[in-house]
Design a protein around this motif. Structure first.
Motif, PDB file in Angstrom:
ATOM      1  N   ASP A  66     -50.757  29.524  58.063  1.00 30.39           N
ATOM      2  CA  ASP A  66     -51.643  30.385  58.850  1.00 30.39           C
ATOM      3  C   ASP A  66     -52.664  29.579  59.649  1.00 30.39           C
ATOM      4  OD1 ASP A  66     -50.614  32.861  58.286  1.00 30.39           O
ATOM      5  OD2 ASP A  66     -51.933  33.248  56.584  1.00 30.39           O
ATOM      6  N   THR A  67     -52.854  28.316  59.277  1.00 27.74           N
ATOM      7  CA  THR A  67     -53.930  27.509  59.864  1.00 27.74           C
ATOM      8  C   THR A  67     -53.412  26.432  60.812  1.00 27.74           C
ATOM      9  OG1 THR A  67     -55.160  27.837  57.805  1.00 27.74           O
ATOM     10  CG2 THR A  67     -55.952  26.122  59.292  1.00 27.74           C
ATOM     11  N   TYR A  68     -52.326  25.781  60.433  1.00 26.56           N
ATOM     12  CA  TYR A  68     -51.807  24.667  61.216  1.00 26.56           C
ATOM     13  C   TYR A  68     -50.433  25.006  61.802  1.00 26.56           C
ATOM     14  CZ  TYR A  68     -55.493  22.206  58.663  1.00 26.56           C
ATOM     15  OH  TYR A  68     -56.703  21.833  58.136  1.00 26.56           O
ATOM     16  N   SER A  69     -49.792  24.031  62.375  1.00 30.84           N
ATOM     17  CA  SER A  69     -48.477  24.228  62.984  1.00 30.84           C
ATOM     18  C   SER A  69     -47.450  24.651  61.938  1.00 30.84           C
ATOM     19  CB  SER A  69     -48.022  22.923  63.649  1.00 30.84           C
ATOM     20  OG  SER A  69     -46.650  22.960  63.951  1.00 30.84           O
ATOM     21  N   THR A  70     -46.951  25.863  62.067  1.00 31.75           N
ATOM     22  CA  THR A  70     -45.944  26.354  61.121  1.00 31.75           C
ATOM     23  C   THR A  70     -44.682  25.503  61.187  1.00 31.75           C
ATOM     24  OG1 THR A  70     -46.800  28.572  61.571  1.00 31.75           O
ATOM     25  CG2 THR A  70     -44.731  28.421  60.363  1.00 31.75           C
ATOM     26  N   ARG A  71     -44.354  25.067  62.377  1.00 31.05           N
ATOM     27  CA  ARG A  71     -43.159  24.230  62.564  1.00 31.05           C
ATOM     28  C   ARG A  71     -43.246  22.954  61.733  1.00 31.05           C
ATOM     29  NH1 ARG A  71     -42.213  20.052  66.593  1.00 31.05           N
ATOM     30  NH2 ARG A  71     -44.367  20.432  67.191  1.00 31.05           N
ATOM     31  N   ARG A  72     -44.403  22.312  61.701  1.00 31.35           N
ATOM     32  CA  ARG A  72     -44.562  21.077  60.936  1.00 31.35           C
ATOM     33  C   ARG A  72     -44.532  21.343  59.426  1.00 31.35           C
ATOM     34  NH1 ARG A  72     -45.994  16.925  64.326  1.00 31.35           N
ATOM     35  NH2 ARG A  72     -46.767  17.556  66.374  1.00 31.35           N
ATOM     36  N   VAL A  73     -45.100  22.461  59.021  1.00 31.75           N
ATOM     37  CA  VAL A  73     -45.066  22.827  57.602  1.00 31.75           C
ATOM     38  C   VAL A  73     -43.624  22.977  57.128  1.00 31.75           C
ATOM     39  CG1 VAL A  73     -45.661  24.634  55.933  1.00 31.75           C
ATOM     40  CG2 VAL A  73     -47.331  23.935  57.657  1.00 31.75           C
ATOM     41  N   VAL A  74     -42.824  23.685  57.906  1.00 32.48           N
ATOM     42  CA  VAL A  74     -41.414  23.881  57.554  1.00 32.48           C
ATOM     43  C   VAL A  74     -40.667  22.552  57.513  1.00 32.48           C
ATOM     44  CG1 VAL A  74     -39.237  24.920  58.320  1.00 32.48           C
ATOM     45  CG2 VAL A  74     -41.355  26.243  58.433  1.00 32.48           C
ATOM     46  N   ALA A  75     -40.942  21.679  58.460  1.00 31.10           N
ATOM     47  CA  ALA A  75     -40.251  20.386  58.522  1.00 31.10           C
ATOM     48  C   ALA A  75     -40.532  19.540  57.283  1.00 31.10           C
ATOM     49  CB  ALA A  75     -40.668  19.634  59.786  1.00 31.10           C
ATOM     50  N   VAL A  76     -41.788  19.476  56.877  1.00 34.31           N
ATOM     51  CA  VAL A  76     -42.145  18.696  55.682  1.00 34.31           C
ATOM     52  C   VAL A  76     -41.488  19.292  54.442  1.00 34.31           C
ATOM     53  CG1 VAL A  76     -44.047  18.058  54.159  1.00 34.31           C
ATOM     54  CG2 VAL A  76     -44.309  17.821  56.635  1.00 34.31           C
ATOM     55  N   GLY A  77     -41.512  20.610  54.332  1.00 27.24           N
ATOM     56  CA  GLY A  77     -40.923  21.259  53.171  1.00 27.24           C
ATOM     57  C   GLY A  77     -39.436  21.005  53.049  1.00 27.24           C
ATOM     58  N   ALA A  78     -38.712  21.101  54.170  1.00 26.51           N
ATOM     59  CA  ALA A  78     -37.261  20.914  54.136  1.00 26.51           C
ATOM     60  C   ALA A  78     -36.892  19.515  53.674  1.00 26.51           C
ATOM     61  CB  ALA A  78     -36.677  21.193  55.520  1.00 26.51           C
ATOM     62  N   THR A  79     -37.494  18.506  54.273  1.00 28.79           N
ATOM     63  CA  THR A  79     -37.163  17.135  53.911  1.00 28.79           C
ATOM     64  C   THR A  79     -37.568  16.824  52.470  1.00 28.79           C
ATOM     65  OG1 THR A  79     -37.341  16.387  56.206  1.00 28.79           O
ATOM     66  CG2 THR A  79     -37.549  14.715  54.494  1.00 28.79           C
ATOM     67  N   GLY A  80     -38.719  17.329  52.041  1.00 26.43           N
ATOM     68  CA  GLY A  80     -39.171  17.070  50.678  1.00 26.43           C
ATOM     69  C   GLY A  80     -38.242  17.661  49.631  1.00 26.43           C
ATOM     70  N   THR A  81     -37.775  18.891  49.856  1.00 24.78           N
ATOM     71  CA  THR A  81     -36.887  19.503  48.862  1.00 24.78           C
ATOM     72  C   THR A  81     -35.546  18.779  48.803  1.00 24.78           C
ATOM     73  OG1 THR A  81     -36.216  21.647  47.969  1.00 24.78           O
ATOM     74  CG2 THR A  81     -35.751  21.279  50.282  1.00 24.78           C
ATOM     75  N   ALA A 171     -30.758  19.163  53.803  1.00 25.90           N
ATOM     76  CA  ALA A 171     -32.187  19.482  53.794  1.00 25.90           C
ATOM     77  C   ALA A 171     -33.017  18.306  54.278  1.00 25.90           C
ATOM     78  CB  ALA A 171     -32.618  19.901  52.388  1.00 25.90           C
ATOM     79  N   VAL A 172     -32.583  17.101  53.942  1.00 29.40           N
ATOM     80  CA  VAL A 172     -33.334  15.907  54.362  1.00 29.40           C
ATOM     81  C   VAL A 172     -33.400  15.826  55.882  1.00 29.40           C
ATOM     82  CG1 VAL A 172     -33.406  13.383  54.291  1.00 29.40           C
ATOM     83  CG2 VAL A 172     -32.754  14.673  52.245  1.00 29.40           C
ATOM     84  N   VAL A 173     -32.292  16.137  56.560  1.00 29.56           N
ATOM     85  CA  VAL A 173     -32.260  16.043  58.023  1.00 29.56           C
ATOM     86  C   VAL A 173     -32.789  17.307  58.699  1.00 29.56           C
ATOM     87  CG1 VAL A 173     -30.315  14.456  57.914  1.00 29.56           C
ATOM     88  CG2 VAL A 173     -29.879  16.886  58.236  1.00 29.56           C
ATOM     89  N   ALA A 174     -32.962  18.397  57.925  1.00 28.82           N
ATOM     90  CA  ALA A 174     -33.422  19.645  58.523  1.00 28.82           C
ATOM     91  C   ALA A 174     -34.845  19.523  59.066  1.00 28.82           C
ATOM     92  CB  ALA A 174     -33.350  20.778  57.494  1.00 28.82           C
ATOM     93  N   GLY A 175     -35.684  18.718  58.394  1.00 29.10           N
ATOM     94  CA  GLY A 175     -37.049  18.519  58.882  1.00 29.10           C
ATOM     95  C   GLY A 175     -37.096  17.964  60.292  1.00 29.10           C
ATOM     96  N   PRO A 176     -36.438  16.840  60.552  1.00 22.64           N
ATOM     97  CA  PRO A 176     -36.404  16.332  61.919  1.00 22.64           C
ATOM     98  C   PRO A 176     -35.796  17.316  62.920  1.00 22.64           C
ATOM     99  CG  PRO A 176     -35.755  14.612  60.378  1.00 22.64           C
ATOM    100  CD  PRO A 176     -35.893  15.874  59.582  1.00 22.64           C
ATOM    101  N   VAL A 177     -34.824  18.109  62.495  1.00 22.48           N
ATOM    102  CA  VAL A 177     -34.240  19.122  63.382  1.00 22.48           C
ATOM    103  C   VAL A 177     -35.302  20.141  63.805  1.00 22.48           C
ATOM    104  CG1 VAL A 177     -32.641  21.086  63.455  1.00 22.48           C
ATOM    105  CG2 VAL A 177     -31.873  18.890  62.543  1.00 22.48           C
TER     106      VAL A 177
END
Length: 405
Positions: A66-81, A171-177
């Motif tokens: 809700d506060t920062y770039s949602t796109r970046r939040v999703v990218a970090v989450g995908a690669t981390g999982t 999932a690792v490559v989904a973040g950069p995508v």
């Protein structure tokens, strides 16, 4: 329109690649149980570890989205999982290490699914949001099915560790995508990094959360335990490799959940959220009871047909319920509201597989499956309360059933 379509395509692709991690353990549950000599309770708890990590991180993830770039939040989450799941494949040697790595993977997944819904709610107006979220949640269901299919096939050809690893790389490559091909909406609503509790006084929202909790209790209990149940049925006993066939059947069933999400989203935009959820949640509850009672008596064709209907119904209420949540709260609180919804719903999924496993240990599958139907019944009661609240708050008889307070 082109930017909106691209946002949906990219977010759905990232979700599909990420969710392969969520259920690769469930797909290979019989093999891991055998390798680590797990009890039913431990097997359910290992799955619940992922859910616990998800639940613990979901509210902070929604606030950040809700506060920062949602796109970046999703990218970090995908690669981390994806990285945590690769660690499970490479290093887990028993219950404790496996549970710890699944816990971490679940925590990162919290930054993918719900923030992705918030990302799409920014791009799509309410008139077509149900269909858009139907496509998005359909990618979740499709990925669930693919996880069972891919994990089972790779494990049969090599071993279960390679099956886990093969379904973690995406999932690792989904973040950069996500970073490369999507962008945040230029007019996205934002709030400061504080939890505003005002939407918690919205009764329509609270009842919708109750519907979602009943839905997830049933759905995730099925997703974790179905392969283990199918391996033991007489219908699969004559197969050359019952474990592979169980994985294929479960994968096909879960993949049809993608169709269910699409149909649910379309129906909810056309005939209303409440009627759509009532039909599909009631139908899935009935099948949960039937499967436990007569599932081991059915022939393979009859069991397959029942599972395909089951898979379609189990997920068709997801997008209408989540869409309702986005409609009854203020735009700047959508991320936090979806996070609390998921926090509540997925808290149920921490308990559901464990309860199911404990009942299997004590009394068998015939008694375990009705525990899933209890969740659906709770969802139906919440749905009735939601329907009354929305009718009461509507300004006139022409107001659609999903109008917010």
């Amino acid at each position: 329109m082109q930017d909106r379509t691209r946002a949906l395509a990219v977010a759905s692709t990232v979700l599909l690649l990420s969710v392969l991690v969520w259920f690769n353990y469930s797909a290979l549950l019989p093999r891991i149980v055998e390798a680590w000599s797990l009890s039913g309770l431990q097997a359910g708890a290992l799955f619940a570890a992922f859910q616990a990590g998800y639940v613990a991180a979901i509210l902070p993830a929604g606030m950040v989205a809700d506060t920062y770039s949602t796109r970046r939040v999703v990218a970090v989450g995908a690669t981390g999982t994806g990285l945590a799941s690769l660690g499970f494949a490479a290093f887990a040697d028993g219950f404790l290490v496996g549970a710890a790595l699944r816990l971490v993977a679940g925590a990162f997944m919290a930054a993918v699914y719900v923030p992705g819904m918030r990302f799409l709610s920014e791009w799509y107006p309410e008139s077509v949001r149900g269909r858009a979220l139907g496509v998005y949640t359909g990618a979740f269901s499709l990925s669930t099915g693919l996880s069972f299919l891919l994990s089972s096939s790779v494990a049969a050809a090599v071993n279960w560790r390679v099956g886990i690893g093969a379904t973690s790389v995406g999932a690792v490559v989904a973040g950069p995508v996500m970073l490369a091909f999507a962008r945040d909406h230029p007019d996205a609503a934002a709030s400061d990094l504080q939890f505003d509790r005002s939407f918690l006084s919205n009764r329509a929202y609270l009842y919708a959360v109750g519907v979602y909790a009943g839905h997830t209790w049933e759905l995730f209990g099925v997703r974790n335990w179905l392969p283990a149940f199918l391996v033991l049925t007489p219908a699969l006993a004559g197969a050359s490799n019952p474990a592979v066939l169980a994985g294929l059947l479960t994968g096909a069933m879960m993949s049809l959940g993608g169709v269910g999400n699409l149909l649910g989203g379309w129906a909810s935009d056309s005939v209303g959220r409440i009627p759509t959820v009532f039909v599909v949640l009631g139908g899935s509850a009935c099948i949960s009871v039937v499967l436990g009672g007569v599932g081991d008596l059915l022939s393979l064709p009859a069991l397959t047909a029942l599972l395909l209907v089951y898979g379609t119904l189990l997920t068709a209420d997801s997008s209408p319920t989540s869409t309702t949540v986005t409609e009854v709260v203020e735009d700047e609180h959508v991320g936090a509201a979806l996070s609390v919804q998921t926090l509540t719903g997925f808290s149920a999924t921490v308990v559901s597989p464990v309860v199911f496993g404990a009942v299997v240990d004590a009394a068998g599958y015939a008694w375990a499956f009705p525990t899933l139907a209890l969740g659906a019944v709770f969802g139906l009661v919440s749905l009735q309360l939601l329907s009354r609240r929305l009718r009461r708050s509507a300004p006139g008889p022409e107001e659609p059933a999903v109008a917010g307070e």
